[in-house]
Design an enzyme around this catalytic site. Structure first.
Site, short mmCIF file in Angstrom:
data_model
loop_
_atom_site.label_atom_id
_atom_site.label_comp_id
_atom_site.label_asym_id
_atom_site.label_seq_id
_atom_site.Cartn_x
_atom_site.Cartn_y
_atom_site.Cartn_z
CD GLU A 190 0.18 -7.97 17.28
OE1 GLU A 190 -0.39 -7.83 18.20
OE2 GLU A 190 1.05 -7.76 16.55
CB SER A 241 3.72 -2.93 24.97
OG SER A 241 3.88 -4.48 25.06
CB SER A 244 -4.49 -3.11 18.01
OG SER A 244 -3.16 -3.03 17.58
NE ARG A 256 -3.53 -1.86 14.31
CZ ARG A 256 -2.91 -0.58 14.66
NH1 ARG A 256 -3.11 0.28 13.85
NH2 ARG A 256 -2.19 -0.52 15.88
N1 LIG Z 1 3.40 -9.41 34.75
C1 LIG Z 1 3.18 -8.20 34.17
N2 LIG Z 1 4.55 -7.96 33.65
C2 LIG Z 1 4.52 -6.88 32.85
N3 LIG Z 1 3.44 -6.22 32.53
C3 LIG Z 1 2.37 -6.65 32.92
C4 LIG Z 1 2.07 -7.86 33.70
N4 LIG Z 1 0.72 -8.09 33.91
C5 LIG Z 1 0.16 -7.00 33.18
N5 LIG Z 1 0.63 -6.27 32.62
C6 LIG Z 1 0.55 -5.20 31.40
O1 LIG Z 1 0.13 -5.79 30.48
C7 LIG Z 1 0.65 -5.05 29.36
C8 LIG Z 1 1.27 -6.06 28.25
O2 LIG Z 1 0.05 -6.54 27.74
P1 LIG Z 1 -0.17 -7.79 26.68
O3 LIG Z 1 0.58 -8.96 27.29
O4 LIG Z 1 -1.53 -8.08 26.34
O5 LIG Z 1 0.73 -6.97 25.51
P2 LIG Z 1 2.12 -7.49 24.77
O6 LIG Z 1 1.46 -8.71 23.72
O7 LIG Z 1 3.19 -7.79 25.45
O8 LIG Z 1 2.36 -6.45 23.85
P3 LIG Z 1 1.95 -5.74 22.30
O9 LIG Z 1 0.72 -6.35 21.82
O10 LIG Z 1 1.75 -4.33 22.23
O11 LIG Z 1 3.20 -6.40 21.51
C9 LIG Z 1 1.94 -4.43 30.05
O12 LIG Z 1 2.37 -3.46 29.12
C10 LIG Z 1 1.48 -4.18 31.27
O13 LIG Z 1 0.75 -2.93 31.36
C1 LIG Z 2 2.61 -2.68 17.36
C2 LIG Z 2 1.57 -3.49 17.83
C3 LIG Z 2 0.35 -3.93 16.90
C4 LIG Z 2 2.07 -4.98 18.54
O1 LIG Z 2 1.32 -5.77 19.25
C5 LIG Z 2 0.96 -2.54 19.05
O2 LIG Z 2 1.81 -2.45 20.22
C6 LIG Z 2 0.21 -1.62 18.86
O3 LIG Z 2 -0.96 -1.48 18.12
N1 LIG Z 2 0.48 -0.33 19.20
C7 LIG Z 2 0.05 1.11 18.93
C8 LIG Z 2 0.56 1.51 17.38
C9 LIG Z 2 -0.17 2.70 16.96
O4 LIG Z 2 -0.01 3.66 17.22
O5 LIG Z 2 -1.17 2.41 16.23
#
Ligand SMILES: Nc1ncnc2c1ncn2[C@@H]1O[C@H](COP(=O)(O)OP(=O)(O)OP(=O)(O)O)[C@@H](O)[C@H]1O
Ligand SMILES: CC(C)(CO)[C@@H](O)C(=O)NCCC(=O)O
Length: 464
Positions: A190, A241, A244, A256
């Site tokens: 990713e 969520s 990073s 990272r």
């Molecule tokens: N329509 C939506 N529904 C839910 N969350 C949303 C929405 N639009 C924006 N967000 C925000 O975006 C965040 C998710 O962002 P993003 O898609 O970049 O991460 P992700 O890929 O789901 O998470 P990670 O990379 O940590 O696995 C949610 O936690 C929320 O704060």
């Molecule tokens: C676990 C991932 C990389 C998934 O995208 C992301 O949610 C993240 O970077 N979380 C924070 C983890 C940390 O505490 O470093």
């Protein structure tokens, strides 16, 4: 229907995912061709990187072309719609493929949570010598079951055998894709794809990158285009969520450096708990109407004014949610105030960690991406302010229009050399190979970052 061929050529094995005459656009669509290094697809100047595998066979990769980023909260799908289809090709285009193209490009809502961000569509894009448009689609990852059913219903299972996917869900849902729609996932890291996507988007779109002019005055600060043509080095803060934080020194050279679990998921989760809202959009709307100063304890609530000796202005938050232990104060705060305070708390924490990372790495450009910034100018302005204020104007917060789509975009762009490795040997192969390349390159570099692919303690620190 599927005619999968594997062959070896040069340093890497290359695999054509699917070679089925009916489904391929283009004139020489029958055979599998190894492209020579002087016949490179015109993707970006970064393709000349010594780290990039030179074997490229993907000019003939079959359509449809998707890149998928299956995140902890949202799944992002980038779809390439070819716009240079000749009448002859149109005649040969398979019905299912045509239906999928029409379904995706004529609608902007799909199923329960699927949306196409039409304002982000990129036209006149050239990928693997094909011209077309890129469409940006997202849905809730919790809706994956419905997505797979829909994909099956639209005939995807008969058409596509392999999908390029990244994000944690590429691992988590791999079996579901195989069992339910007979699709294999070619998995990519990713953070690798995130960087690839950013660099590509910036080359395609002159106004991709922006900053806030007058960042030190949040009310007056205005969005302005930023020339990101010389991007390196930069700090990259991906607020999904979780968060990073990377130090990026070149297209294939990054580490990272940190992360925090207090991210977009935390904002949304806490906001739902505190206000009873149920969506991100609702949470942001509430926050827009609220006032964190009724919830937080400010420096002036403690000092009666500024704390001059250490340059802390009276309006600075001294303690997030610091007034909420006082019963009367608790009784007067609104849902809007609580939403605003939650947003400010999470944003300031991210800003503070990002700034320390930038200071540590001696890098002045801090790029913020991820869907947390979607429809969220409050956070962007706050982050821009934090970078400028705390660095006395030496650091700049930067933002990108395609916020949360870069991982999916980078995934769609993957070349066949890498694709082949991902398919044949799994992601570990790609990772260890990239790692070796980066290691050998960084030996001779003045800075010595290594891609954080092994998650060794030296290359990663976590605040959580
Ligand atoms: N329509 C939506 N529904 C839910 N969350 C949303 C929405 N639009 C924006 N967000 C925000 O975006 C965040 C998710 O962002 P993003 O898609 O970049 O991460 P992700 O890929 O789901 O998470 P990670 O990379 O940590 O696995 C949610 O936690 C929320 O704060
Ligand atoms: C676990 C991932 C990389 C998934 O995208 C992301 O949610 C993240 O970077 N979380 C924070 C983890 C940390 O505490 O470093």
């Amino acid at each position: 229907m599927t005619n999968k061929k594997s062959f070896v050529g040069g340093p890497k094995a290359a695999t054509i995912i699917k070679s089925t005459e009916t489904f391929i656009y283009g004139s020489s669509h029958k055979s599998t061709v190894m492209k020579s290094s002087n016949d490179k697809p015109n993707i970006s100047k970064y393709d000349e990187s010594p780290l990039r595998p030179t074997i490229q066979t993907d000019a003939l990769m079959t359509m449809p072309w998707f890149g998928m980023d299956i995140g902890g909260t949202l799944t992002k799908l980038v779809y390439f719609e070819p716009k240079d289809i000749t009448p002859d090709e149109q005649d040969r285009e398979a019905g299912i493929l045509r239906n999928i193209r029409r379904y995706l490009t004529k609608n902007s809502a799909y199923g329960k949570t699927g949306h196409r961000d039409t304002h982000l569509q990129m036209d006149n894009v050239e990928i693997r010598k094909r011209k077309g448009s890129l469409h940006f689609i997202r849905f809730q990852t919790t809706d994956m079951g419905n997505f797979l059913s829909l994909a099956k219903q639209k005939g995807m299972a008969e058409l596509v055998t392999t999908v390029c996917a990244t994000g944690g869900g590429a691992f988590k849902f791999e079996k579901d894709f195989r069992d339910q729609v007979n699709m294999k996932l070619a998995k990519f890291d990713e953070l690798d794809t995130l960087i690839k996507g950013i660099l590509f988007a910036d080359l395609q779109n002159r106004t991709e990158c922006y900053f806030y002019e007058n960042a030190s005055n949040i009310v007056k600060s205005v969005k302005r285009a930023f020339n990101f043509s010389e991007p390196f080095p930069f700090i990259l803060v991906n607020v999904g969520s979780g968060v990073s934080i990377l130090a990026v020194y070149g297209p294939d050279n990054y580490k990272r450096i940190s992360g925090t679990s207090l991210g977009g998921g935390t904002f949304l989760g806490l906001c739902c708990l505190l206000t009873g809202c149920t969506t991100f959009e609702e949470a942001i709307q509430l926050a827009t109407k609220g006032d964190n100063r009724k919830v937080d304890k400010l420096v002036k609530d403690i000092y009666g004014g500024d704390y001059n000796r250490f340059g802390l202005p009276g309006d600075l938050v001294a303690s997030s949610f610091g007034q909420m232990h006082i019963t009367e104060k608790r009784l007067t705060v609104s849902r809007e105030d609580l939403a605003n305070a939650t947003l400010v708390t999470i944003t300031n924490n991210i800003g503070s960690i990002a700034r320390m990372c930038a200071l540590n790495e001696r890098i002045d450009k801090v790029v913020f991406v991820g869907n947390f910034l979607r429809v969220n100018p409050i956070s962007m302005k706050l982050l821009a302010y934090a970078m400028e204020f705390w660095s006395n104007g030496t650091m700049k917060g930067l933002f990108l229009e395609h916020e949360g789509y870069f991982g999916a975009l980078g995934c769609l762009l993957q070349f066949n050399g890498e694709l082949a490795a991902a398919l044949n040997d799994g992601l570990d192969h790609v990772q260890s190979e990239n790692h070796n390349l980066i290691e050998s390159m960084s030996d001779s570099a003045s800075k010595k970052p290594s891609g954080d692919l092994s998650h060794s303690p030296e290359t990663e620190s976590s605040t959580s």
